[in-house]
Motif scaffolding. Structure first.
Motif, PDB file in Angstrom:
ATOM      1  N   LYS A   1      46.106  47.707  46.063  1.00 22.81           N
ATOM      2  CA  LYS A   1      45.183  46.866  45.286  1.00 22.81           C
ATOM      3  C   LYS A   1      45.960  45.925  44.373  1.00 22.81           C
ATOM      4  CE  LYS A   1      41.552  50.324  45.259  1.00 22.81           C
ATOM      5  NZ  LYS A   1      40.802  51.299  44.447  1.00 22.81           N
ATOM      6  N   PRO A   2      45.348  44.815  43.984  1.00 20.84           N
ATOM      7  CA  PRO A   2      46.060  43.834  43.163  1.00 20.84           C
ATOM      8  C   PRO A   2      46.722  44.475  41.945  1.00 20.84           C
ATOM      9  CG  PRO A   2      43.974  42.927  43.877  1.00 20.84           C
ATOM     10  CD  PRO A   2      43.980  44.364  44.321  1.00 20.84           C
ATOM     11  N   VAL A   3      47.986  44.169  41.798  1.00 21.81           N
ATOM     12  CA  VAL A   3      48.815  44.768  40.757  1.00 21.81           C
ATOM     13  C   VAL A   3      49.903  43.746  40.422  1.00 21.81           C
ATOM     14  CG1 VAL A   3      50.354  45.869  42.454  1.00 21.81           C
ATOM     15  CG2 VAL A   3      50.068  46.920  40.210  1.00 21.81           C
ATOM     16  N   THR A   4      50.564  43.931  39.313  1.00 27.07           N
ATOM     17  CA  THR A   4      51.652  43.019  38.949  1.00 27.07           C
ATOM     18  C   THR A   4      52.886  43.330  39.796  1.00 27.07           C
ATOM     19  OG1 THR A   4      50.833  42.862  36.699  1.00 27.07           O
ATOM     20  CG2 THR A   4      53.100  42.181  37.070  1.00 27.07           C
ATOM     21  N   GLY A   5      53.401  42.306  40.473  1.00 25.97           N
ATOM     22  CA  GLY A   5      54.563  42.492  41.348  1.00 25.97           C
ATOM     23  C   GLY A   5      55.681  41.547  40.991  1.00 25.97           C
ATOM     24  N   LEU A   6      56.297  41.009  42.017  1.00 23.68           N
ATOM     25  CA  LEU A   6      57.416  40.079  41.892  1.00 23.68           C
ATOM     26  C   LEU A   6      57.110  38.974  40.888  1.00 23.68           C
ATOM     27  CD1 LEU A   6      60.130  39.283  43.473  1.00 23.68           C
ATOM     28  CD2 LEU A   6      58.647  37.785  44.813  1.00 23.68           C
ATOM     29  N   GLN A   7      58.056  38.716  39.990  1.00 23.46           N
ATOM     30  CA  GLN A   7      57.957  37.607  39.040  1.00 23.46           C
ATOM     31  C   GLN A   7      56.676  37.655  38.212  1.00 23.46           C
ATOM     32  OE1 GLN A   7      58.505  34.562  42.009  1.00 23.46           O
ATOM     33  NE2 GLN A   7      60.744  34.556  41.772  1.00 23.46           N
ATOM     34  N   ASN A   8      56.207  38.877  37.955  1.00 27.60           N
ATOM     35  CA  ASN A   8      54.976  39.088  37.175  1.00 27.60           C
ATOM     36  C   ASN A   8      53.745  38.405  37.769  1.00 27.60           C
ATOM     37  OD1 ASN A   8      55.717  40.860  35.061  1.00 27.60           O
ATOM     38  ND2 ASN A   8      56.876  39.184  34.111  1.00 27.60           N
ATOM     39  N   ARG A   9      53.766  38.230  39.076  1.00 29.04           N
ATOM     40  CA  ARG A   9      52.623  37.625  39.754  1.00 29.04           C
ATOM     41  C   ARG A   9      51.739  38.722  40.344  1.00 29.04           C
ATOM     42  NH1 ARG A   9      56.465  33.555  43.117  1.00 29.04           N
ATOM     43  NH2 ARG A   9      54.587  32.712  44.052  1.00 29.04           N
ATOM     44  N   ILE A  10      50.424  38.464  40.393  1.00 27.90           N
ATOM     45  CA  ILE A  10      49.504  39.427  41.005  1.00 27.90           C
ATOM     46  C   ILE A  10      49.784  39.475  42.502  1.00 27.90           C
ATOM     47  CG2 ILE A  10      47.077  39.946  41.505  1.00 27.90           C
ATOM     48  CD1 ILE A  10      47.822  40.287  38.581  1.00 27.90           C
ATOM     49  N   MET A  11      49.895  40.681  43.034  1.00 25.35           N
ATOM     50  CA  MET A  11      50.146  40.846  44.468  1.00 25.35           C
ATOM     51  C   MET A  11      49.270  41.959  45.015  1.00 25.35           C
ATOM     52  SD  MET A  11      51.857  43.928  44.746  1.00 25.35           S
ATOM     53  CE  MET A  11      53.132  43.996  45.988  1.00 25.35           C
ATOM     54  N   ALA A  12      49.089  41.938  46.323  1.00 19.53           N
ATOM     55  CA  ALA A  12      48.344  42.994  47.010  1.00 19.53           C
ATOM     56  C   ALA A  12      48.904  43.105  48.422  1.00 19.53           C
ATOM     57  CB  ALA A  12      46.864  42.666  47.048  1.00 19.53           C
TER      58      ALA A  12
END
Lengths: 141, 141
Positions: free
Chosen positions: B110-121
């Protein structure tokens, strides 16, 4: 010629094995929200595959690959679900790069005519954990 | 908003799982004939991985990914040899694309903070033979 510090490799495509080329294109279009079907297709005789190049960025592609017949080198891979298969780079001289890389990579498909009648070869990393294990080299146009 | 015929997806990277990030970078440099080591690195806490972005073409990358600890979601994959793992696309709105794709793809991260503080899923194709089964979406910068 010392190629050690030059970088003449140009990423060309990521190869993805599928069972059915047209079904894969339809699903990829659906994923992108695209209606485009004007993609380059070709039968690559030496590898017994039908391929389709779907643009990824300028001059780079996803190559969807469907084996034609049970004696295609990627038939079993396709029957095991298919998926991400190899990275392909364009180089000036395939033979020269094979010589340069022979200490670290094993040649598994010797130079042969492939996509767009260009010389291609496949190399496999000798390291167990190189991550990008299967590499295609094709000569630049 | 009808997104069916727009194409706002922009390829960002191919994710490759490795056991050892620095060893993978060294081998990849050796493959390219490059001495560059000035690559972006980051610890992505939510996925328990260290990643390194190696430029592939303008604005696109290979993302080498090393799991940190046995409870990283990609630990087992790395111990089975690692390799090509996912394709990542930038989109305007991750949640909106998840809604659009939910008929054909299963949301597995589920959408979460990932690479470079960007939302990822992460999404996984519901089809058995989509070929490009594991997809990461990240929001555009």
């Amino acid at each position: 010629m010392n190629k050690e510090i030059t970088n003449e490799f140009r990423f060309h495509h990521i190869g993805i094995i599928v069972r059915d080329l047209n079904a894969a294109i339809d699903r990829y279009n659906s994923f992108l929200g695209s209606n485009n079907h004007e993609y380059y297709q070709e039968f690559v005789r030496s590898q017994k595959v039908k391929v389709c190049l779907v643009p990824l960025t300028e001059g780079t592609y996803i190559e969807f690959i469907e084996p034609i017949g049970t004696n295609s080198p990627v038939y079993n891979f396709s029957r095991n679900g298919g998926g991400l298969h190899h990275l392909c780079y364009e180089v000036e001289d395939v033979e020269e790069e094979i010589q340069r890389l022979k200490g670290s990579m094993k040649l598994i498909v010797k130079p042969v005519t492939g996509l767009q009648n260009r010389i291609m070869a496949f190399l496999f990393s000798k390291s167990e954990e190189i991550g990008f294990s299967l590499i295609e080299l094709i000569e630049k146009k």
